[in-house]
Structures are given as structure tokens and as C-alpha cells.
Design an enzyme around this catalytic site. Structure first.
Site, short mmCIF file in Angstrom:
data_model
loop_
_atom_site.label_atom_id
_atom_site.label_comp_id
_atom_site.label_asym_id
_atom_site.label_seq_id
_atom_site.Cartn_x
_atom_site.Cartn_y
_atom_site.Cartn_z
CD GLN A 42 27.79 -28.23 -60.07
OE1 GLN A 42 28.09 -29.40 -59.86
NE2 GLN A 42 26.56 -27.84 -60.30
CE1 TYR A 70 26.05 -33.59 -52.95
CE2 TYR A 70 24.56 -32.69 -54.60
CZ TYR A 70 25.29 -33.76 -54.09
OH TYR A 70 25.24 -34.99 -54.69
NE ARG A 121 22.48 -27.58 -62.42
CZ ARG A 121 22.28 -28.86 -62.70
NH1 ARG A 121 22.81 -29.80 -61.94
NH2 ARG A 121 21.58 -29.22 -63.74
N GLY A 145 21.77 -33.91 -68.93
CA GLY A 145 22.49 -34.94 -68.20
C GLY A 145 22.37 -36.27 -68.91
C1 LIG Z 1 25.50 -39.48 -62.98
C2 LIG Z 1 24.97 -38.13 -62.60
C3 LIG Z 1 25.75 -37.30 -61.82
C4 LIG Z 1 25.29 -36.01 -61.48
N1 LIG Z 1 26.12 -35.17 -60.78
C5 LIG Z 1 25.78 -33.88 -60.60
C6 LIG Z 1 26.71 -32.93 -60.09
O1 LIG Z 1 27.88 -33.23 -59.81
N2 LIG Z 1 26.28 -31.65 -59.93
C7 LIG Z 1 25.01 -31.25 -60.25
O2 LIG Z 1 24.67 -30.08 -60.08
N3 LIG Z 1 24.12 -32.13 -60.76
C8 LIG Z 1 24.47 -33.41 -60.97
N4 LIG Z 1 23.60 -34.28 -61.58
C9 LIG Z 1 22.27 -33.80 -62.00
C10 LIG Z 1 22.30 -33.36 -63.47
O3 LIG Z 1 23.13 -32.23 -63.65
C11 LIG Z 1 20.89 -33.01 -63.98
O4 LIG Z 1 20.38 -31.96 -63.20
C12 LIG Z 1 19.93 -34.19 -63.92
O5 LIG Z 1 20.51 -35.35 -64.48
C13 LIG Z 1 18.63 -33.87 -64.67
O6 LIG Z 1 18.89 -33.55 -66.03
P1 LIG Z 1 18.61 -34.61 -67.21
O7 LIG Z 1 17.14 -34.89 -67.22
O8 LIG Z 1 19.06 -33.92 -68.47
O9 LIG Z 1 19.42 -35.83 -66.91
C14 LIG Z 1 24.02 -35.58 -61.91
C15 LIG Z 1 23.23 -36.43 -62.69
C16 LIG Z 1 23.70 -37.68 -63.05
C17 LIG Z 1 22.84 -38.56 -63.93
#
Ligand SMILES: Cc1cc2nc3c(=O)[nH]c(=O)nc-3n(C[C@H](O)[C@H](O)[C@H](O)COP(=O)(O)O)c2cc1C
Length: 370
Positions: A106, A183, A230, A325
Site C-alpha cells: 500500500q 491522507y 483504497r 484489521g
Molecule cells: C493500528 C492500525 C493501523 C492502521 N493503518 C492503516 C494504514 O496504514 N493504511 C490504511 O489504509 N488503513 C490503516 N488502518 C485502518 C485499517 O486498515 C482498517 O480499515 C480499520 O482498522 C477498520 O477495519 P477493522 O474493523 O477490521 O479493524 C489501520 C488500523 C489500525 C488498527
């Protein structure tokens, strides 16, 4: 549950030319665990390989900065901005592949919400909402960014394309353009952070233009890899934002990125559940709409560790794959657990607090095992 062995998430699928053993993907998650110069470490390689060993068909890298100008978001964020970054990533991708997984890089330009840069850049000189993120080492209000010139916008596009070439050298199977979560590319798409009067500002067709340009540049730079994008409505610094034109905006956005050459769409639900962020006023979902408008595979996100919701998403025509996530952090072997009808572990905030680093999560797990 007794029916989980039949779960549709375990069925093989394809993403562009990429064959995947199931529909479970690890969502991109920043871990701020790279060397200070942006090179991935062996500890990161272990972290990523564990998901593939646990059965995930696809693993997304964390948001990775593409250029050395102003794209870096956090200290200790990994990069694909220089040739020196490639060797570290090669170890990561080899580990994932050896365990039967596939890996997509990514690429993320942080723009106005970069915490690693004193001089931030953005579509317009608008101070971001909210405060810097402590989990990534920031605190206090965001600085007011400087407006990018059109020549600098061209440099941003070239930076993504060059980083995509490095991603190929590093052994990635694909490249995801991060246009979500607040972003830089999302700052162009968002009405209140983009006050430009040139061809990148104004109506939504203009505000998505930079993302479309980046997608085309990446797809042309690495035609043998899968190129995806994304998108999201919510942001790390604004969980309430919705595309102001609702369904009509969504249709313009999806058509633009598909025409630009995206081979899949990944719809994020930053900070929220899929049902909450994907629902349209007319009762449909934006993930289903993305499939209808583009005919491309769509990855749904936001609470997809919930087996019932995941089932509904995949069988109800809302998406083709799922990215996880928090659920993946708590269960790096989630697909294996689902296949064996074993219970899932609950996510614990201590895994990402006080920092989101890989070492913090490892210490948390060791303390649980002791
Ligand atoms: C610790 C952490 C770091 C994240 N870093 C990114 C990232 O670098 N890029 C991104 O697109 N989303 C990032 N996210 C968002 C996750 O990809 C995801 O969209 C979000 O956690 C919701 O999904 P979930 O309910 O399965 O956790 C991050 C989430 C967490 C918890």
C-alpha cells in the site's frame, strides 16, 4: 458455530490475475516499526509472515511512503522511496509467499496529516481537523500545510510510479494506491480540504482526478502487478465525513478509478463498522454500488471478523473479499480458526496502545501466554 467450515470467505478467488486461496485479507495497518531510514526489519518480516501461516490469502502492507519529498507520515514508517528500502521488503514478501500468501504494497502519501515532516503539503492551506495521533508518536494540533503547485503534483504522481517499480523489485504481487482515510489523495477528494480553483478542485469529477492520475501511472509502471485503490468516506481525523453527493458522488468516484486502470476497489471503514460507513440513504451499500458501477472485485472492510456480517457481505452481493484489521491483530490465524470452527479471540486495545508497534503487540501476546 457449527457451520463455519462452509463459510464463503474460505472459497478461493482472484484479484486481477492474482489467484488467492481464500477471501480473507489482512487490512493495511501502520506499525511504525521500521528502521529510522524506512527500511523494513526482520521483526516486521516475522509479523507479516504469521498472517500467511495463519491462512490469510492476501496480506496488505502498512501504508508505505513513496517518495522522499513530503510523503512520509510517521517516524519509523517503512518506505519504498529509495532503492535501499527494497532489500528489507524482499525478506517480508518472501516470508509471506513461502507461507502460501500473496502480498500487496500500500503506497501512502500523508499530505497534511504527515507527522514526520515539519513542512506538510496539501491541496490547499487548510489546517486538518482533530489532533496528531499519539499512537504514531504525534501530539497537538496539525500544522497548516502548504498548497501544492501543479508541478509538485506531477512529482507526486511520478513518486507513486517509481515506488511501484520498487514494489515489483521487492517481490510484491500488487500495489494499492491509498486514497482513503484522510491522507493526501483523500484530501483532494474531500470538499472541505480542497479549495483549489484549477482542474483538481471544484466538482467531485475534478477532486478525484489526482487519484485517477496516480492509479494510471502505477498501472502503467507495473503492468504485470495488480493495481488497486483504497477509498473511504471516514478519515483518521474525521469519522463523520460522508461523500456530500451520496450515491451520485460514489458513482463518479468509482467510474473514474476504474477507467484509470484500477483492477480492484478496497473500501475502508476507518474507525467504524462496514454497515455504518457503507450504507447509502436509499438503503444500498457503497461496496455493492462499487461492484455494479465497475464490474471489478471489491474488498469490504470494517468489522469483517464478525462471521455473520462477513457471510452477509459475500453472499448478499456487497463485496468479493474482506479485509480485517483489529480482527487479524487479535487472530493472526483467523482463517485457520474459521476453517476449524475454533472460537476467535477478542481484540484488546493494549495490542496497539500506547503505540501500534510490532514490538508492543508481541509483548502483549507474550504477557498473555506467560
Ligand atoms: C493500528 C492500525 C493501523 C492502521 N493503518 C492503516 C494504514 O496504514 N493504511 C490504511 O489504509 N488503513 C490503516 N488502518 C485502518 C485499517 O486498515 C482498517 O480499515 C480499520 O482498522 C477498520 O477495519 P477493522 O474493523 O477490521 O479493524 C489501520 C488500523 C489500525 C488498527
Amino acid at each position: 458455530m457449527t457451520t463455519t467450515i462452509e463459510h464463503p470467505a474460505l472459497a478461493p478467488t482472484t484479484l486481477g490475475r492474482l489467484a488467492l486461496r481464500n477471501r480473507y485479507a489482512v487490512a493495511p495497518m501502520s506499525r511504525v516499526s521500521a528502521s529510522p531510514d524506512g527500511t523494513p526489519t526482520g521483526e516486521m518480516a516475522d509479523y507479516y509472515a504469521e498472517f500467511a501461516r495463519g491462512g490469510f490469502g492476501l496480506v496488505f502492507s502498512e501504508g508505505t511512503y513513496p517518495d522522499s519529498a513530503a510523503s512520509q507520515g510517521y517516524l519509523n514508517q517503512p518506505g519504498l522511496a529509495r532503492d535501499e528500502h527494497v532489500a528489507g521488503w524482499r525478506v517480508v514478501t518472501a516470508g509471506v509467499r513461502a507461507a502460501g500468501g500473496r502480498m500487496i504494497a500500500q503506497l501512502m502519501h500523508a499530505g497534511a496529516i504527515a507527522q514526520g515532516h515539519p513542512n506538510t503539503v496539501a491541496p490547499s492551506a487548510v489546517q486538518p481537523r482533530g489532533e496528531m495521533m499519539r499512537a504514531y508518536g504525534g501530539s497537538g494540533p496539525w500544522p497548516v500545510p502548504r498548497e501544492l503547485t501543479t508541478a509538485e503534483i506531477d512529482d507526486v504522481v511520478e513518486g507513486f510510479a517509481a515506488a511501484a517499480v520498487r514494489a515489483r523489485q521487492a517481490g510484491f504481487d500488487g500495489v494499492e494506491v491509498h486514497a482513503a482515510n484522510g491522507y493526501l489523495l483523500d484530501q483532494f477528494l474531500t470538499d472541505y480540504t480542497n479549495h483549489r480553483t484549477d482542474s483538481y478542485g471544484g466538482p467531485v469529477a475534478n477532486r478525484i482526478r489526482l487519484t485517477a492520475r496516480v492509479v494510471t501511472a502505477v498501472a502503467e509502471a507495473v503492468p504485470e502487478l495488480v493495481t488497486g485503490v483504497r477509498l473511504s468516506q471516514t478519515k483518521v481525523n474525521d469519522f463523520t465525513y460522508r461523500w456530500p453527493g451520496g450515491r451520485e458522488d460514489a458513482e463518479v468516484i468509482f467510474a473514474a478509478v476504474a477507467e484509470a486502470g484500477a483492477q480492484y476497489l478496497h473500501i475502508a471503514s476507518e474507525g467504524r463498522n462496514w454497515l455504518e460507513t457503507a450504507k447509502l440513504a436509499d438503503g444500498g451499500t457503497i461496496t455493492a454500488l462499487a461492484r455494479q458501477v465497475t464490474g471489478l472485485p471489491v474488498i469490504a472492510n470494517g468489522g469483517m471478523h464478525d462471521l455473520a456480517q462477513a457471510h452477509e457481505v459475500l453472499t448478499g452481493g456487497h463485496a468479493d473479499l474482506l479485509s480485517l484489521g483489529h480482527g487479524a491483530l487479535a487472530n493472526p490465524d483467523l482463517p485457520a480458526r474459521v476453517a476449524a470452527a475454533r472460537p476467535l479471540a477478542e481484540f484488546d486495545r493494549a495490542m496497539v496502545s500506547p503505540t501500534v508497534t510490532v514490538a508492543n503487540a508481541r509483548r502483549w501476546r507474550e504477557s498473555r501466554q506467560a
